[in-house]
Design a protein around this motif. Structure first.
Motif, PDB file in Angstrom:
ATOM      1  N   SER A   6       5.628  20.496  78.902  1.00 24.14           N
ATOM      2  CA  SER A   6       6.709  20.952  79.844  1.00 24.14           C
ATOM      3  C   SER A   6       6.565  22.577  79.777  1.00 24.14           C
ATOM      4  O   SER A   6       6.884  22.957  80.868  1.00 24.14           O
ATOM      5  CB  SER A   6       8.247  20.401  79.564  1.00 24.14           C
ATOM      6  OG  SER A   6       8.870  21.082  80.559  1.00 24.14           O
ATOM      7  N   GLN A  16      14.014  17.025  78.939  1.00 26.34           N
ATOM      8  CA  GLN A  16      12.661  17.213  78.649  1.00 26.34           C
ATOM      9  C   GLN A  16      12.001  18.194  79.475  1.00 26.34           C
ATOM     10  O   GLN A  16      10.934  18.759  79.174  1.00 26.34           O
ATOM     11  CB  GLN A  16      11.903  15.824  78.230  1.00 26.34           C
ATOM     12  CG  GLN A  16      12.341  15.239  77.208  1.00 26.34           C
ATOM     13  CD  GLN A  16      11.777  13.756  77.501  1.00 26.34           C
ATOM     14  OE1 GLN A  16      11.014  13.423  78.193  1.00 26.34           O
ATOM     15  NE2 GLN A  16      12.490  12.907  76.571  1.00 26.34           N
ATOM     16  N   TRP A  61       6.624  16.039  74.652  1.00 26.34           N
ATOM     17  CA  TRP A  61       6.941  16.634  75.858  1.00 26.34           C
ATOM     18  C   TRP A  61       7.262  18.125  75.974  1.00 26.34           C
ATOM     19  O   TRP A  61       7.289  18.716  76.983  1.00 26.34           O
ATOM     20  CB  TRP A  61       8.337  15.717  76.635  1.00 26.34           C
ATOM     21  CG  TRP A  61       9.249  15.613  75.383  1.00 26.34           C
ATOM     22  CD1 TRP A  61       9.362  14.328  74.635  1.00 26.34           C
ATOM     23  CD2 TRP A  61      10.375  16.589  75.275  1.00 26.34           C
ATOM     24  NE1 TRP A  61      10.768  14.587  73.847  1.00 26.34           N
ATOM     25  CE2 TRP A  61      11.240  15.996  74.314  1.00 26.34           C
ATOM     26  CE3 TRP A  61      10.687  17.941  75.465  1.00 26.34           C
ATOM     27  CZ2 TRP A  61      12.280  16.486  73.839  1.00 26.34           C
ATOM     28  CZ3 TRP A  61      11.960  18.379  75.022  1.00 26.34           C
ATOM     29  CH2 TRP A  61      12.636  17.550  74.156  1.00 26.34           C
TER      30      TRP A  61
END
Length: 170
Positions: A58, A93, A54
């Motif tokens: 992200s 996250q 992630w």
């Protein structure tokens, strides 16, 4: 607040001086493929752990707004950040990789950021999260001259965590 900061620095220094690992890692009971870090970590612990895929996903599509990047660049040598997050937390996250992209693009030194990972109860090794009154993550605390200027909790009050962070830096 000065006592809180001194306490936190004591805990960090004590852990470092005694060569103890400043964090623990456990399997996430809610996600058998996930890991829960607890304690003092660095962004590299997230970047270098394949289970945290992630992090890159992200960060890759985030372009910091010009005014946010400018504010962080201007403050890069004058403020410190205490960042609390949970490796298990979707809000962390989402926000944390973007915060670190801002940090990198602004030239803010790694040593100006203390990253404390918390467990699902928002507790950390050394009780640092408790001392700072952390109830939600991520929480980004801005410190200037050892005093808290303010904090952005989760997505902030407006949903624009980065714009709110820039407001604290001005």
């Amino acid at each position: 607040m000065k006592k809180i900061i001194l306490y936190s620095l004591f805990v960090i220094t004590y852990m470092s001086a005694n060569a103890q690992t400043p964090y623990t890692v456990s399997t996430d009971p809610n996600n058998k493929e996930g890991l829960i870090y607890n304690g003092i970590i660095s962004k590299y612990a997230l970047i270098n752990q394949p289970v945290f895929n992630w992090y890159n996903s992200s960060q890759v599509n985030y372009t910091p707004p010009a005014e946010v990047l400018s504010a962080m660049t201007s403050a890069k040598d004058n403020v410190k950040y205490m960042v609390f997050g949970g490796t298990w937390c979707e809000d962390t996250q989402f926000v944390l990789p973007k915060f670190f992209k801002l940090q990198e693009q602004s030239g803010t030194p790694d040593e100006n950021i203390s990253l404390i990972a918390v467990d699902r109860q928002k507790k950390s090794i050394g009780n640092v999260a408790t001392v700072f009154g952390i109830t939600n993550v991520p929480t980004i605390i801005v410190l200037k001259d050892g005093k808290e200027v303010g904090r952005v909790i989760e997505y902030g009050k407006t949903g624009k965590w980065d714009v709110e962070l820039a407001g604290l830096l001005k």
